[in-house]
Motif scaffolding. Structure first.
Motif, PDB file in Angstrom:
ATOM      1  N   LEU A  88       0.791  -1.223   0.000  1.00  0.00           N
ATOM      2  CA  LEU A  88       0.000   0.000   0.000  1.00  0.00           C
ATOM      3  C   LEU A  88       0.825   1.274   0.000  1.00  0.00           C
ATOM      4  O   LEU A  88       0.481   2.211  -0.710  1.00  0.00           O
ATOM      5  N   PRO A  89       1.949   1.370   0.725  1.00  0.00           N
ATOM      6  CA  PRO A  89       2.734   2.605   0.618  1.00  0.00           C
ATOM      7  C   PRO A  89       3.338   2.799  -0.766  1.00  0.00           C
ATOM      8  O   PRO A  89       3.614   3.913  -1.174  1.00  0.00           O
ATOM      9  N   SER A  90       3.560   1.708  -1.518  1.00  0.00           N
ATOM     10  CA  SER A  90       4.162   1.825  -2.839  1.00  0.00           C
ATOM     11  C   SER A  90       3.180   2.332  -3.889  1.00  0.00           C
ATOM     12  O   SER A  90       3.589   2.926  -4.874  1.00  0.00           O
ATOM     13  N   ILE A  91       1.894   2.078  -3.695  1.00  0.00           N
ATOM     14  CA  ILE A  91       0.904   2.460  -4.706  1.00  0.00           C
ATOM     15  C   ILE A  91       0.829   3.972  -4.873  1.00  0.00           C
ATOM     16  O   ILE A  91       0.874   4.453  -6.008  1.00  0.00           O
TER      17      ILE A  91
ATOM     18  N   VAL B 112       4.283  -0.346 -16.817  1.00  0.00           N
ATOM     19  CA  VAL B 112       4.227  -1.734 -16.357  1.00  0.00           C
ATOM     20  C   VAL B 112       5.593  -2.169 -15.839  1.00  0.00           C
ATOM     21  O   VAL B 112       5.694  -2.855 -14.819  1.00  0.00           O
ATOM     22  N   THR B 113       6.645  -1.744 -16.515  1.00  0.00           N
ATOM     23  CA  THR B 113       7.993  -2.071 -16.053  1.00  0.00           C
ATOM     24  C   THR B 113       8.277  -1.395 -14.718  1.00  0.00           C
ATOM     25  O   THR B 113       8.875  -2.008 -13.826  1.00  0.00           O
ATOM     26  N   ILE B 114       7.846  -0.152 -14.573  1.00  0.00           N
ATOM     27  CA  ILE B 114       8.016   0.557 -13.302  1.00  0.00           C
ATOM     28  C   ILE B 114       7.247  -0.158 -12.198  1.00  0.00           C
ATOM     29  O   ILE B 114       7.773  -0.383 -11.102  1.00  0.00           O
ATOM     30  N   ALA B 115       6.021  -0.555 -12.490  1.00  0.00           N
ATOM     31  CA  ALA B 115       5.205  -1.248 -11.486  1.00  0.00           C
ATOM     32  C   ALA B 115       5.818  -2.589 -11.107  1.00  0.00           C
ATOM     33  O   ALA B 115       5.854  -2.943  -9.919  1.00  0.00           O
TER      34      ALA B 115
ATOM     35  N   PHE C 224       6.398  -4.804  -7.059  1.00  0.00           N
ATOM     36  CA  PHE C 224       6.452  -6.239  -6.858  1.00  0.00           C
ATOM     37  C   PHE C 224       7.871  -6.781  -6.708  1.00  0.00           C
ATOM     38  O   PHE C 224       8.058  -7.961  -6.455  1.00  0.00           O
ATOM     39  N   GLY C 225       8.869  -5.945  -6.897  1.00  0.00           N
ATOM     40  CA  GLY C 225      10.241  -6.368  -6.712  1.00  0.00           C
ATOM     41  C   GLY C 225      10.765  -7.317  -7.776  1.00  0.00           C
ATOM     42  O   GLY C 225      11.697  -8.073  -7.536  1.00  0.00           O
TER      43      GLY C 225
END
Length: 160
Positions: free
Chosen positions: A7-10, A39-42, A47-48
């Motif tokens: 949640l903090p990453s969103i 998508v690459t950033i996400a 998701f690491g």
């Protein structure tokens, strides 16, 4: 690897995407800048997922796959008479096989032989193999040249 709260990453990802899209000004009206690779950033930040390979080869493979997909859509729309029929055929002929037969949801090795043979004509199968090898294994074109050549052949077939 310890589990972490996403949640903090969103909000951070949303701020990065908004900043990247909103702060960039196109050079002219005819040549807008492409959107950032969200998508690459996400995958990296939320998701690491490691990106061990070259971003250049990742971009080239993605561009090749997207060009082939758009060429297939153009070919279908040129052949079919109405927009409704084109949308239905495109969904049945591309979307469902891409999800079910590409190895994205179900492993291809666990499919019956006839479905494994049919999966060879699905461009998404070859794209997923390339992406997995570049992103997760860090290999270059020397390792995925066969899959890239198959994807290029399919793209040229759909264009021509």
């Amino acid at each position: 690897m310890p589990s972490r709260n996403l949640l903090p990453s969103i909000p951070l990802l949303a701020a990065l995407v908004i900043a990247a899209n909103g702060c960039r000004k196109p050079q002219s009206e005819d040549a807008p800048l492409p959107p950032p690779p969200t998508v690459t950033i996400a995958s990296r930040w939320m998701f690491g997922v490691p990106i061990r390979g070259s971003l250049l080869w990742l971009s080239i493979a993605t561009l090749l796959y997207l060009t082939g997909s758009m060429a297939l859509g153009l070919m279908l729309s040129a052949v079919l008479k109405s927009q409704q029929v084109a949308m239905q055929i495109a969904f049945v002929a591309t979307m469902l096989p891409s999800l079910l037969l590409s190895g994205f949801i179900f492993p291809i090795a666990n499919m019956p032989l006839p479905l494994r043979v049919i999966s060879n004509i699905i461009p998404a199968k070859w794209f997923l193999i390339i992406i997995k090898n570049i992103m997760l294994k860090g290999v270059g074109l020397a390792y995925v040249w066969k899959e890239t050549a198959i994807l290029l052949g399919m793209t040229l077939f759909f264009i021509g």
